[in-house]
Motif scaffolding. Structure first.
Motif, PDB file in Angstrom:
ATOM      1  N   GLU A   1       1.075  -1.294  -0.248  1.00  0.00           N
ATOM      2  CA  GLU A   1       0.059   0.539   0.064  1.00  0.00           C
ATOM      3  C   GLU A   1       0.547   1.189   0.151  1.00  0.00           C
ATOM      4  OE1 GLU A   1      -3.730   1.741   2.096  1.00  0.00           O
ATOM      5  OE2 GLU A   1      -2.636   0.995   3.532  1.00  0.00           O
ATOM      6  N   GLU A   2       1.231   1.801  -0.904  1.00  0.00           N
ATOM      7  CA  GLU A   2       1.962   3.193  -0.850  1.00  0.00           C
ATOM      8  C   GLU A   2       0.162   4.178  -0.997  1.00  0.00           C
ATOM      9  OE1 GLU A   2       3.987   5.408  -4.837  1.00  0.00           O
ATOM     10  OE2 GLU A   2       4.780   3.167  -4.068  1.00  0.00           O
ATOM     11  N   CYS A   3       0.923   5.580   0.176  1.00  0.00           N
ATOM     12  CA  CYS A   3      -0.333   6.620   0.142  1.00  0.00           C
ATOM     13  C   CYS A   3       0.790   7.756  -0.279  1.00  0.00           C
ATOM     14  CB  CYS A   3      -0.064   6.369   1.828  1.00  0.00           C
ATOM     15  SG  CYS A   3      -1.682   5.232   1.958  1.00  0.00           S
TER      16      CYS A   3
ATOM     17  N   THR B   1      -2.692   0.123  -3.646  1.00  0.00           N
ATOM     18  CA  THR B   1      -2.408  -1.292  -3.251  1.00  0.00           C
ATOM     19  C   THR B   1      -2.272  -1.543  -4.584  1.00  0.00           C
ATOM     20  OG1 THR B   1      -4.271  -2.210  -3.294  1.00  0.00           O
ATOM     21  CG2 THR B   1      -3.655  -1.041  -1.368  1.00  0.00           C
ATOM     22  N   THR B   2      -1.382  -2.441  -4.248  1.00  0.00           N
ATOM     23  CA  THR B   2      -0.344  -4.179  -5.296  1.00  0.00           C
ATOM     24  C   THR B   2      -0.430  -5.206  -4.608  1.00  0.00           C
ATOM     25  OG1 THR B   2       1.569  -3.161  -5.411  1.00  0.00           O
ATOM     26  CG2 THR B   2       0.339  -2.106  -7.069  1.00  0.00           C
ATOM     27  N   TRP B   3      -0.785  -6.099  -5.608  1.00  0.00           N
ATOM     28  CA  TRP B   3      -0.888  -7.273  -4.652  1.00  0.00           C
ATOM     29  C   TRP B   3      -0.164  -8.286  -5.100  1.00  0.00           C
ATOM     30  CZ3 TRP B   3      -2.176 -12.516  -5.465  1.00  0.00           C
ATOM     31  CH2 TRP B   3      -1.879 -13.510  -4.529  1.00  0.00           C
TER      32      TRP B   3
ATOM     33  N   SER C   1      -6.182   1.903   2.151  1.00  0.00           N
ATOM     34  CA  SER C   1      -7.056   2.415   3.489  1.00  0.00           C
ATOM     35  C   SER C   1      -7.700   4.029   3.361  1.00  0.00           C
ATOM     36  CB  SER C   1      -5.527   2.396   4.668  1.00  0.00           C
ATOM     37  OG  SER C   1      -5.301   3.018   4.493  1.00  0.00           O
ATOM     38  N   SER C   2      -7.106   4.748   2.342  1.00  0.00           N
ATOM     39  CA  SER C   2      -7.716   5.981   1.757  1.00  0.00           C
ATOM     40  C   SER C   2      -7.469   5.983   0.704  1.00  0.00           C
ATOM     41  CB  SER C   2      -7.106   6.897   2.761  1.00  0.00           C
ATOM     42  OG  SER C   2      -6.506   7.043   2.320  1.00  0.00           O
TER      43      SER C   2
ATOM     44  N   ARG D   1       4.196   7.185   2.409  1.00  0.00           N
ATOM     45  CA  ARG D   1       4.084   6.019   3.359  1.00  0.00           C
ATOM     46  C   ARG D   1       3.879   4.664   1.806  1.00  0.00           C
ATOM     47  NH1 ARG D   1      -0.184   3.192   5.556  1.00  0.00           N
ATOM     48  NH2 ARG D   1      -1.539   5.174   5.397  1.00  0.00           N
ATOM     49  N   VAL D   2       5.385   3.870   2.752  1.00  0.00           N
ATOM     50  CA  VAL D   2       4.634   2.492   1.818  1.00  0.00           C
ATOM     51  C   VAL D   2       4.358   1.556   3.072  1.00  0.00           C
ATOM     52  CG1 VAL D   2       5.458   0.381   0.519  1.00  0.00           C
ATOM     53  CG2 VAL D   2       6.297   3.484   0.304  1.00  0.00           C
ATOM     54  N   MET D   3       3.412   0.332   3.275  1.00  0.00           N
ATOM     55  CA  MET D   3       3.473  -0.599   3.969  1.00  0.00           C
ATOM     56  C   MET D   3       2.896  -2.195   3.452  1.00  0.00           C
ATOM     57  SD  MET D   3       2.812   1.122   6.639  1.00  0.00           S
ATOM     58  CE  MET D   3       2.015   0.227   7.834  1.00  0.00           C
ATOM     59  N   LEU D   4       3.159  -2.897   4.236  1.00  0.00           N
ATOM     60  CA  LEU D   4       3.822  -4.042   3.488  1.00  0.00           C
ATOM     61  C   LEU D   4       3.184  -5.111   4.401  1.00  0.00           C
ATOM     62  CD1 LEU D   4       7.407  -4.135   2.187  1.00  0.00           C
ATOM     63  CD2 LEU D   4       5.160  -3.931   0.774  1.00  0.00           C
TER      64      LEU D   4
END
Length: 95
Positions: free
Chosen positions: A34-36, A63-65, A57-58, A43-46
């Motif tokens: 997830e890149e915001c 997102t990429t999967w 999330s917003s 912000r990058v969350m894995l």
């Protein structure tokens, strides 16, 4: 005759339930990135999750999967674990 119809109905319902449970269990776990982006931060969350749960999330996020495990790493700028944040201190240039 009625007994055969009831047994056939119960058997087909059991097969349908077993098939859907097998499909749900077969969904692969992979890496959701997830890149915001906002004007001053990225912000990058894995997270390791299934593809159907990889959702932004917003509105500022995408997102990429992938079917691969999330990369693991340590240090600034290296994604891994919970992710990372890059923040600029200067205000964005106005046009």
């Amino acid at each position: 005759m009625m007994r055969r119809v009831v047994c056939a109905s119960v058997a087909s319902a059991a097969i349908a339930l077993a098939a859907s449970a097998t499909y749900a269990a077969a969904e692969d776990v992979g890496c959701c990135r997830e890149e915001c982006r906002t004007p001053n931060t990225m912000r990058v969350m894995l997270n390791e999750t299934i593809a159907s749960e990889c959702q932004p999330s917003s509105d500022e996020c995408s997102t990429t999967w992938t079917g691969e495990p999330c990369p693991k790493g340590q240090g600034p700028g290296v994604p891994g674990g919970a992710g990372f944040v890059i923040q600029r201190n200067d205000p964005p240039a106005q046009r």
